[in-house]
Design a protein around this motif. Structure first.
Motif, PDB file in Angstrom:
ATOM      1  N   TYR A 192      -3.542  -2.622  -4.990  1.00 32.81           N
ATOM      2  CA  TYR A 192      -2.425  -3.420  -4.450  1.00 32.81           C
ATOM      3  C   TYR A 192      -1.150  -3.206  -5.279  1.00 32.81           C
ATOM      4  CZ  TYR A 192       0.209  -7.158  -2.310  1.00 32.81           C
ATOM      5  OH  TYR A 192       1.180  -7.869  -1.639  1.00 32.81           O
ATOM      6  N   ASP A 193      -1.300  -3.047  -6.573  1.00 32.21           N
ATOM      7  CA  ASP A 193      -0.117  -2.791  -7.406  1.00 32.21           C
ATOM      8  C   ASP A 193       0.534  -1.470  -7.027  1.00 32.21           C
ATOM      9  OD1 ASP A 193       1.730  -3.379  -9.447  1.00 32.21           O
ATOM     10  OD2 ASP A 193       0.640  -2.140 -10.871  1.00 32.21           O
ATOM     11  N   ILE A 194      -0.290  -0.467  -6.738  1.00 34.57           N
ATOM     12  CA  ILE A 194       0.251   0.817  -6.294  1.00 34.57           C
ATOM     13  C   ILE A 194       1.013   0.637  -4.980  1.00 34.57           C
ATOM     14  CG2 ILE A 194      -0.365   3.128  -5.478  1.00 34.57           C
ATOM     15  CD1 ILE A 194      -2.774   2.988  -7.427  1.00 34.57           C
ATOM     16  N   TRP A 195       0.408  -0.083  -4.047  1.00 37.33           N
ATOM     17  CA  TRP A 195       1.043  -0.339  -2.744  1.00 37.33           C
ATOM     18  C   TRP A 195       2.403  -1.006  -2.914  1.00 37.33           C
ATOM     19  CZ3 TRP A 195       1.335  -0.059   2.467  1.00 37.33           C
ATOM     20  CH2 TRP A 195       1.927  -1.120   3.154  1.00 37.33           C
ATOM     21  N   ILE A 196       2.427  -2.064  -3.724  1.00 36.46           N
ATOM     22  CA  ILE A 196       3.666  -2.829  -3.900  1.00 36.46           C
ATOM     23  C   ILE A 196       4.705  -2.026  -4.674  1.00 36.46           C
ATOM     24  CG2 ILE A 196       4.636  -4.798  -5.146  1.00 36.46           C
ATOM     25  CD1 ILE A 196       3.549  -5.444  -2.376  1.00 36.46           C
ATOM     26  N   THR A 197       4.269  -1.255  -5.651  1.00 35.51           N
ATOM     27  CA  THR A 197       5.212  -0.450  -6.418  1.00 35.51           C
ATOM     28  C   THR A 197       5.880   0.592  -5.534  1.00 35.51           C
ATOM     29  OG1 THR A 197       3.920  -0.762  -8.441  1.00 35.51           O
ATOM     30  CG2 THR A 197       5.491   1.065  -8.410  1.00 35.51           C
ATOM     31  N   PHE A 198       5.102   1.218  -4.658  1.00 39.92           N
ATOM     32  CA  PHE A 198       5.693   2.200  -3.756  1.00 39.92           C
ATOM     33  C   PHE A 198       6.633   1.529  -2.761  1.00 39.92           C
ATOM     34  CE2 PHE A 198       2.831   5.282  -5.463  1.00 39.92           C
ATOM     35  CZ  PHE A 198       3.479   6.486  -5.259  1.00 39.92           C
ATOM     36  N   ALA A 199       6.277   0.329  -2.305  1.00 40.96           N
ATOM     37  CA  ALA A 199       7.165  -0.398  -1.404  1.00 40.96           C
ATOM     38  C   ALA A 199       8.493  -0.702  -2.093  1.00 40.96           C
ATOM     39  CB  ALA A 199       6.490  -1.697  -0.945  1.00 40.96           C
ATOM     40  N   GLU A 200       8.415  -1.133  -3.355  1.00 39.72           N
ATOM     41  CA  GLU A 200       9.634  -1.430  -4.117  1.00 39.72           C
ATOM     42  C   GLU A 200      10.450  -0.167  -4.375  1.00 39.72           C
ATOM     43  OE1 GLU A 200      11.055  -3.196  -8.465  1.00 39.72           O
ATOM     44  OE2 GLU A 200       8.918  -3.104  -7.965  1.00 39.72           O
ATOM     45  N   PHE A 201       9.784   0.914  -4.779  1.00 34.40           N
ATOM     46  CA  PHE A 201      10.502   2.150  -5.076  1.00 34.40           C
ATOM     47  C   PHE A 201      11.167   2.718  -3.825  1.00 34.40           C
ATOM     48  CE2 PHE A 201       9.348   4.052  -9.395  1.00 34.40           C
ATOM     49  CZ  PHE A 201       9.206   2.804  -9.963  1.00 34.40           C
ATOM     50  N   THR A 202      10.483   2.607  -2.687  1.00 37.99           N
ATOM     51  CA  THR A 202      11.086   3.071  -1.435  1.00 37.99           C
ATOM     52  C   THR A 202      12.297   2.224  -1.080  1.00 37.99           C
ATOM     53  OG1 THR A 202       8.946   3.851  -0.622  1.00 37.99           O
ATOM     54  CG2 THR A 202      10.666   3.505   1.020  1.00 37.99           C
ATOM     55  N   TYR A 203      12.144   0.905  -1.227  1.00 40.33           N
ATOM     56  CA  TYR A 203      13.240  -0.026  -0.921  1.00 40.33           C
ATOM     57  C   TYR A 203      14.459   0.264  -1.793  1.00 40.33           C
ATOM     58  CZ  TYR A 203      15.644  -4.529  -0.276  1.00 40.33           C
ATOM     59  OH  TYR A 203      16.561  -5.507  -0.004  1.00 40.33           O
ATOM     60  N   LYS A 204      14.212   0.626  -3.053  1.00 39.84           N
ATOM     61  CA  LYS A 204      15.300   0.868  -4.000  1.00 39.84           C
ATOM     62  C   LYS A 204      15.698   2.344  -4.081  1.00 39.84           C
ATOM     63  CE  LYS A 204      14.240  -3.106  -6.940  1.00 39.84           C
ATOM     64  NZ  LYS A 204      13.864  -3.572  -8.302  1.00 39.84           N
ATOM     65  N   HIS A 205      15.166   3.141  -3.154  1.00 49.19           N
ATOM     66  CA  HIS A 205      15.496   4.566  -3.060  1.00 49.19           C
ATOM     67  C   HIS A 205      15.184   5.324  -4.345  1.00 49.19           C
ATOM     68  CE1 HIS A 205      17.373   3.655   0.758  1.00 49.19           C
ATOM     69  NE2 HIS A 205      18.120   2.755   0.180  1.00 49.19           N
ATOM     70  N   LYS A 206      14.065   4.987  -4.951  1.00 49.27           N
ATOM     71  CA  LYS A 206      13.591   5.727  -6.114  1.00 49.27           C
ATOM     72  C   LYS A 206      12.639   6.828  -5.656  1.00 49.27           C
ATOM     73  CE  LYS A 206      14.028   1.975  -9.497  1.00 49.27           C
ATOM     74  NZ  LYS A 206      13.329   1.205 -10.560  1.00 49.27           N
ATOM     75  N   THR A 207      12.382   7.772  -6.535  1.00 50.64           N
ATOM     76  CA  THR A 207      11.600   8.947  -6.167  1.00 50.64           C
ATOM     77  C   THR A 207      10.165   8.855  -6.683  1.00 50.64           C
ATOM     78  OG1 THR A 207      12.063  10.193  -8.183  1.00 50.64           O
ATOM     79  CG2 THR A 207      13.719  10.289  -6.410  1.00 50.64           C
ATOM     80  N   PRO A 208       9.255   9.666  -6.110  1.00 49.03           N
ATOM     81  CA  PRO A 208       7.886   9.724  -6.638  1.00 49.03           C
ATOM     82  C   PRO A 208       7.846  10.127  -8.106  1.00 49.03           C
ATOM     83  CG  PRO A 208       7.973  10.720  -4.468  1.00 49.03           C
ATOM     84  CD  PRO A 208       9.390  10.461  -4.868  1.00 49.03           C
ATOM     85  N   HIS A 209       8.768  11.011  -8.526  1.00 49.54           N
ATOM     86  CA  HIS A 209       8.799  11.423  -9.925  1.00 49.54           C
ATOM     87  C   HIS A 209       9.179  10.250 -10.841  1.00 49.54           C
ATOM     88  CE1 HIS A 209       8.022  15.689  -9.446  1.00 49.54           C
ATOM     89  NE2 HIS A 209       8.852  15.708  -8.406  1.00 49.54           N
ATOM     90  N   GLN A 210      10.011   9.360 -10.343  1.00 44.87           N
ATOM     91  CA  GLN A 210      10.345   8.175 -11.131  1.00 44.87           C
ATOM     92  C   GLN A 210       9.125   7.268 -11.296  1.00 44.87           C
ATOM     93  OE1 GLN A 210      14.002   7.272  -8.718  1.00 44.87           O
ATOM     94  NE2 GLN A 210      14.879   6.769 -10.707  1.00 44.87           N
ATOM     95  N   TYR A 211       8.284   7.231 -10.262  1.00 50.97           N
ATOM     96  CA  TYR A 211       7.042   6.450 -10.352  1.00 50.97           C
ATOM     97  C   TYR A 211       6.136   7.037 -11.432  1.00 50.97           C
ATOM     98  CZ  TYR A 211       2.295   4.944  -9.276  1.00 50.97           C
ATOM     99  OH  TYR A 211       1.007   4.470  -9.375  1.00 50.97           O
ATOM    100  N   THR A 212       5.850   8.324 -11.359  1.00 48.87           N
ATOM    101  CA  THR A 212       4.953   8.916 -12.344  1.00 48.87           C
ATOM    102  C   THR A 212       5.568   8.886 -13.746  1.00 48.87           C
ATOM    103  OG1 THR A 212       5.789  11.148 -11.840  1.00 48.87           O
ATOM    104  CG2 THR A 212       3.814  10.407 -10.660  1.00 48.87           C
ATOM    105  N   GLY A 213       6.887   8.868 -13.799  1.00 53.77           N
ATOM    106  CA  GLY A 213       7.553   8.807 -15.095  1.00 53.77           C
ATOM    107  C   GLY A 213       7.259   7.528 -15.855  1.00 53.77           C
ATOM    108  N   CYS A 214       6.949   6.451 -15.122  1.00 55.31           N
ATOM    109  CA  CYS A 214       6.642   5.171 -15.767  1.00 55.31           C
ATOM    110  C   CYS A 214       5.404   5.261 -16.647  1.00 55.31           C
ATOM    111  CB  CYS A 214       6.431   4.087 -14.711  1.00 55.31           C
ATOM    112  SG  CYS A 214       7.918   3.654 -13.778  1.00 55.31           S
ATOM    113  N   PHE A 215       4.562   6.256 -16.377  1.00 54.37           N
ATOM    114  CA  PHE A 215       3.335   6.420 -17.152  1.00 54.37           C
ATOM    115  C   PHE A 215       3.550   7.305 -18.373  1.00 54.37           C
ATOM    116  CE2 PHE A 215       2.151   5.015 -13.008  1.00 54.37           C
ATOM    117  CZ  PHE A 215       1.040   4.208 -13.199  1.00 54.37           C
ATOM    118  N   HIS A 216       4.781   7.753 -18.564  1.00 50.35           N
ATOM    119  CA  HIS A 216       5.110   8.595 -19.721  1.00 50.35           C
ATOM    120  C   HIS A 216       6.185   7.972 -20.612  1.00 50.35           C
ATOM    121  CE1 HIS A 216       2.710  11.937 -18.228  1.00 50.35           C
ATOM    122  NE2 HIS A 216       3.298  11.820 -17.052  1.00 50.35           N
ATOM    123  N   ASP A 217       6.991   7.077 -20.054  1.00 50.11           N
ATOM    124  CA  ASP A 217       8.109   6.533 -20.842  1.00 50.11           C
ATOM    125  C   ASP A 217       7.775   5.214 -21.535  1.00 50.11           C
ATOM    126  OD1 ASP A 217       8.134   4.612 -18.846  1.00 50.11           O
ATOM    127  OD2 ASP A 217      10.075   5.205 -18.003  1.00 50.11           O
ATOM    128  N   GLY A 218       6.524   4.790 -21.465  1.00 47.95           N
ATOM    129  CA  GLY A 218       6.109   3.560 -22.135  1.00 47.95           C
ATOM    130  C   GLY A 218       6.160   2.330 -21.260  1.00 47.95           C
TER     131      GLY A 218
END
Length: 212
Positions: free
Chosen positions: A141-167
């Motif tokens: 569910y967190d993945i679902w909601i995060t993608f919904a938020e990122f889409t709403y805010k016009h963020k990219t898939p790379h920005q999503y995966t980046g969250c797992f590298h930037d702390g």
């Protein structure tokens, strides 16, 4: 006077009437607060059966109804207190006085998590609901909601995966892990976090054109 168990259907109908169209954020699906309450109730009962099935201080019917209504006033400042104060007028006629008092007491402090769970001053019912509430926000569910938020805010898939590298995800995990009350809940927490990390790793490979 009939109590909660005899009025489960009516109580759930009221929860749906109050929360069925409620959404805490613009990117979340309508009614997510109602569905969250239903899922949290199921999780809380599963945690109860795994952690303290013989604890007579926990009324499973009260725990379920408290979970259904715990976010009744979500989105408002001090939503726990406001929710607890609104419940008598909504469901008081469907509970015994003692049951209503218990439901309200759980709702009133359900977000009062402590950084030292082993020293929590709250009842087992409150701690079970706190853990269930948190666990429902993780995993698939967190993945679902995060993608919904990122889409709403016009963020990219790379920005999503980046969250797992930037702390960012590490800080999120550490913050909430410290507030889990029970060891069994921690095993569920860790499995959900593991799934999110594995999903992000696979997505990163696919974004890089890997066959996986």
């Amino acid at each position: 006077m009939q109590g909660i168990r005899q009025n489960f259907t009516a109580l759930r109908d009221i929860a749906k009437e109050q929360l069925g169209d409620k959404s805490s954020h613009a990117w979340k699906e309508p009614g997510n607060k109602y569905e969250h309450g239903i899922r949290t109730a199921k999780l809380a009962e599963k945690l109860r059966l795994a952690i303290c099935p013989e604890d007579a201080s926990v009324n499973p019917d009260v725990l379920t109804v408290a979970a259904w209504f715990h976010d009744l006033c979500n989105g408002q400042e001090d939503h726990e207190r406001l929710g607890a104060e609104a419940l008598p007028g909504l469901i008081g006629h469907l509970c015994t006085e003692e049951e209503l008092k218990e439901v309200c007491s759980i709702v009133r402090v359900h977000d009062h998590r402590t950084a030292a769970p082993e020293k929590s001053p709250y009842s087992a019912a409150v701690r079970l609901l706190q853990d269930a509430d948190m666990l429902d926000h993780l995993g698939a569910y967190d993945i679902w909601i995060t993608f919904a938020e990122f889409t709403y805010k016009h963020k990219t898939p790379h920005q999503y995966t980046g969250c797992f590298h930037d702390g960012s995800f590490d800080r999120f995990e550490a913050h909430w892990r410290a507030k889990i009350n029970y060891d069994f809940s921690l095993t569920v927490f860790d499995e959900k976090i593991r799934y999110e990390r594995e999903f992000a790793a696979r997505m990163e490979r696919e974004l890089d054109g890997e066959l996986c």
